[in-house]
Scaffold this motif. Structure first.
Motif, mmCIF file in Angstrom:
data_model
loop_
_atom_site.group_PDB
_atom_site.id
_atom_site.type_symbol
_atom_site.label_atom_id
_atom_site.label_comp_id
_atom_site.label_asym_id
_atom_site.label_seq_id
_atom_site.Cartn_x
_atom_site.Cartn_y
_atom_site.Cartn_z
ATOM 1 N N ASN A 230 35.998 43.445 28.259
ATOM 2 C CA ASN A 230 34.338 43.632 27.817
ATOM 3 C C ASN A 230 33.888 43.694 28.547
ATOM 4 N N GLY A 231 33.965 44.356 29.781
ATOM 5 C CA GLY A 231 33.493 44.116 30.473
ATOM 6 C C GLY A 231 32.241 42.718 31.853
ATOM 7 N N LEU A 232 32.966 42.097 31.753
ATOM 8 C CA LEU A 232 33.044 40.587 32.172
ATOM 9 C C LEU A 232 34.161 40.532 33.497
ATOM 10 N N THR A 233 33.971 40.114 34.686
ATOM 11 C CA THR A 233 34.862 39.829 35.920
ATOM 12 C C THR A 233 34.334 38.656 36.116
ATOM 13 N N LEU A 234 33.557 38.489 37.401
ATOM 14 C CA LEU A 234 33.410 37.378 38.095
ATOM 15 C C LEU A 234 32.452 36.520 37.122
ATOM 16 N N SER A 235 31.449 36.852 36.418
ATOM 17 C CA SER A 235 30.475 36.592 35.706
ATOM 18 C C SER A 235 31.615 36.019 34.673
ATOM 19 N N SER A 236 32.438 36.504 33.934
ATOM 20 C CA SER A 236 32.716 35.786 32.556
ATOM 21 C C SER A 236 32.436 34.084 32.037
ATOM 22 N N PRO A 237 32.204 33.960 30.977
ATOM 23 C CA PRO A 237 32.134 32.720 30.471
ATOM 24 C C PRO A 237 33.328 32.128 30.369
ATOM 25 N N ASP A 238 34.355 32.717 30.353
ATOM 26 C CA ASP A 238 35.747 32.420 30.665
ATOM 27 C C ASP A 238 36.549 32.500 31.502
ATOM 28 N N LYS A 239 37.263 30.315 31.783
ATOM 29 C CA LYS A 239 37.482 30.355 33.276
ATOM 30 C C LYS A 239 38.455 30.951 33.603
ATOM 31 N N LYS A 240 39.372 30.988 32.721
ATOM 32 C CA LYS A 240 40.919 32.176 33.198
ATOM 33 C C LYS A 240 40.727 33.176 33.397
ATOM 34 N N ILE A 241 39.918 34.096 32.690
ATOM 35 C CA ILE A 241 39.342 35.411 33.070
ATOM 36 C C ILE A 241 38.682 35.410 35.127
ATOM 37 N N ARG A 242 37.660 34.492 34.642
ATOM 38 C CA ARG A 242 37.067 34.571 35.974
ATOM 39 C C ARG A 242 38.190 34.072 37.605
ATOM 40 N N GLN A 243 39.022 33.349 37.386
ATOM 41 C CA GLN A 243 40.113 32.753 37.726
ATOM 42 C C GLN A 243 40.996 33.673 39.112
ATOM 43 N N PHE A 244 41.453 34.541 37.412
ATOM 44 C CA PHE A 244 42.229 35.576 37.577
ATOM 45 C C PHE A 244 41.502 36.582 38.602
ATOM 46 N N TRP A 245 40.479 37.072 38.322
ATOM 47 C CA TRP A 245 39.219 38.002 39.314
ATOM 48 C C TRP A 245 38.782 37.047 40.551
ATOM 49 N N ILE A 246 39.292 35.996 41.013
ATOM 50 C CA ILE A 246 38.884 35.322 42.017
ATOM 51 C C ILE A 246 40.034 34.881 42.938
ATOM 52 N N ASP A 247 41.049 34.841 41.664
ATOM 53 C CA ASP A 247 42.789 35.293 42.400
ATOM 54 C C ASP A 247 42.707 36.405 43.306
ATOM 55 N N HIS A 248 42.150 37.512 42.672
ATOM 56 C CA HIS A 248 42.634 39.302 42.809
ATOM 57 C C HIS A 248 42.033 39.207 44.128
ATOM 58 N N CYS A 249 40.045 38.712 44.374
ATOM 59 C CA CYS A 249 39.853 39.531 45.232
ATOM 60 C C CYS A 249 40.175 38.871 46.625
ATOM 61 N N LYS A 250 40.367 37.553 45.981
ATOM 62 C CA LYS A 250 41.263 36.300 47.334
ATOM 63 C C LYS A 250 42.728 37.691 48.082
ATOM 64 N N ALA A 251 43.147 37.675 47.473
ATOM 65 C CA ALA A 251 44.564 38.310 47.485
ATOM 66 C C ALA A 251 43.866 40.319 48.375
ATOM 67 N N SER A 252 42.764 40.246 47.602
ATOM 68 C CA SER A 252 42.166 41.884 48.395
ATOM 69 C C SER A 252 41.912 41.260 49.862
ATOM 70 N N ARG A 253 41.247 40.414 50.114
ATOM 71 C CA ARG A 253 40.717 40.094 51.375
ATOM 72 C C ARG A 253 42.439 39.659 52.707
ATOM 73 N N LYS A 254 43.194 39.264 51.921
ATOM 74 C CA LYS A 254 43.779 39.391 52.896
ATOM 75 C C LYS A 254 44.905 40.549 53.041
ATOM 76 N N ILE A 255 44.740 41.903 52.261
ATOM 77 C CA ILE A 255 45.183 42.356 52.207
ATOM 78 C C ILE A 255 44.398 43.396 53.338
ATOM 79 N N ALA A 256 42.571 43.376 52.904
ATOM 80 C CA ALA A 256 42.145 44.123 53.953
ATOM 81 C C ALA A 256 42.565 43.366 55.461
ATOM 82 N N GLU A 257 42.753 42.072 55.998
ATOM 83 C CA GLU A 257 43.060 41.635 56.989
ATOM 84 C C GLU A 257 44.222 42.192 57.819
ATOM 85 N N TYR A 258 45.021 42.031 56.894
ATOM 86 C CA TYR A 258 46.473 43.149 57.470
ATOM 87 C C TYR A 258 46.199 43.854 57.629
ATOM 88 N N PHE A 259 45.375 44.907 57.350
ATOM 89 C CA PHE A 259 45.404 46.645 57.508
ATOM 90 C C PHE A 259 44.742 46.179 58.726
#
Length: 417
Positions: A137-166
């Protein structure tokens, strides 16, 4: 006397050290976006593009898997002077296991690290917050659905660890850029709440501890996307303020502003208040259409602003376009070489003298010199730069691309293998 020697003498007569300019240019690492090679498809074999993103055209030879994409990148880099970086999205993980984006780990990108190490390249990274069922529906980190937001928060956290690994593996600093599609097609009833949720999501993401030696965080704004014409949660004002308050970088994409705005004018303003900044550079036509980078006036001005601000080591330069209407490797080569040409033209200007003329209000001589510089033989210096890096001069690189298209790309089908 060769053409290079003649051109070098002309520049020396106006106080330009050509050898120093070429040395500086050779040290600039531009981040070449992997998604030009496969029209932003990625390796998840998931749904079609969404989130305001579209790749147009159906030129033959699109990369269908990691081996083909890496081979295409190799061909492009063989025609571009210098050593650079590859910019990856999270959707380009190389793994045999089925893993959702919130569970991605460094191991899923080991093949990319091995690729970069073997070739002396760097890597940059972007969490992928589009083209996914949880972004339908085009909403991620700003979604009113807390579970959706948390999924994308966790994805961004995972991405930061991957970038640090690089960064750790390649002994460099990896840019990690967060862009989201969030917005509404029609005028919203409440503009504040989505931005409040976005701020809270970002706050949680950046509580995660990473080593700043290896990762540089940034956030990227946008005016609008297809299907999100009336309201974008992550506006320029939102992200500039968020970046300033939280001591991270604001990434400016040349296509993410009103058509009458130019990024070149914004560079010096941000550099006064930020140690570093990041750019995604494309050629917008009327709006964020992500055309292949051409050597137009705005690209030249961007090069000038970076060089005149003495900021070649303070600006992360990345490209961001995806054109499927032409040979995709040619698109990479044209874009990368044009970015380098813009920087070279800036490096070959007597910038100290030009600044002095402005400061002393000698506008007549300033205009005259600026206009004369437009016909100086920068092309001869560029050809020498290509020669010293063992890549084809002028349009001769196109012969290699045509041969690669005939022998490799033409044999590919649309089926992923």
């Amino acid at each position: 006397m060769t053409r290079f020697e003649s051109a070098k003498e002309m520049y020396q007569n106006i106080g330009v050290d050509v050898d120093a300019a070429l040395k500086k240019l050779n040290n600039v690492k531009i981040s070449m976006h992997c998604w030009q090679g496969d029209d932003v498809a990625g390796f998840e074999n998931g749904s079609s593009l969404d989130g305001g993103i579209a790749a147009t055209g159906n030129y033959l030879g699109k990369a269908r898997n990691s081996a083909e994409l890496m081979a295409d990148l190799d061909k492009a880099f063989s025609l571009i002077p210098g050593k650079h970086k590859v910019n990856l999205h999270a959707s380009y993980a190389i793994t045999d296991e089925k893993v959702d984006r919130d569970k991605l780990e460094p191991k899923h990108f080991k093949a990319w690290v091995d690729y970069a190490k073997d070739r002396g390249l760097g890597l940059d990274f972007n969490p992928t917050l589009f083209s996914h069922p949880k972004a339908a529906n085009g909403l991620t980190l700003s979604s009113p659905d807390k579970k959706i937001r948390q999924f994308w928060i966790d994805h961004c956290k995972a991405s930061r660890k991957i970038a640090e690994y690089f960064g750790k593996e390649l002994r460099t600093t990896t840019l990690n850029n967060i862009w989201i599609p969030d917005g509404y097609k029609n005028a919203p009833a409440d503009r504040l709440s989505p931005r409040k949720r976005l701020k809270e999501s970002l706050d949680e993401i950046f509580t995660q501890k990473v080593d700043a030696k290896y990762i540089a965080d940034c956030v990227e704004s946008k005016v609008f996307g297809i299907g999100f014409e009336s309201y974008t949660v992550g506006s320029s004002e939102f992200y500039m303020n968020y970046a300033a308050k939280n001591n991270i970088m604001c990434l400016m994409d040349t296509g993410h502003y009103h058509p009458t705005e130019v990024v070149s004018d914004k560079i010096s303003a941000l550099l006064l208040f930020s140690e570093k900044l990041a750019l995604h550079i494309s050629h917008p036509v009327r709006w964020d259409s992500d055309h292949v980078l051409v050597l137009n006036d705005e690209l030249k001005e961007i090069g000038k602003e970076i060089v005149r601000s003495d900021a070649l080591d303070r600006v992360f330069i990345g490209l961001d376009f995806f054109d499927a209407s032409i040979n995709r490797i040619a698109a990479w080569v044209v874009g990368m070489r044009n970015m380098q040409k813009a920087l070279l033209e800036a490096l070959l200007a007597p910038n100290a003298k030009l600044a002095q003329l402005q400061e002393t209000e000698n506008f007549t001589e300033l205009m005259a010199l600026q206009e004369e510089l437009k016909t100086y033989p920068m092309g001869d210096i560029w050809d020498y730069f290509c020669k010293m890096n063992n890549v084809p001069e002028k349009q001769n690189w196109l012969i290699d691309v045509k041969n690669y298209e005939k022998n490799v790309l033409s044999k590919r089908t649309e089926q992923t293998i």
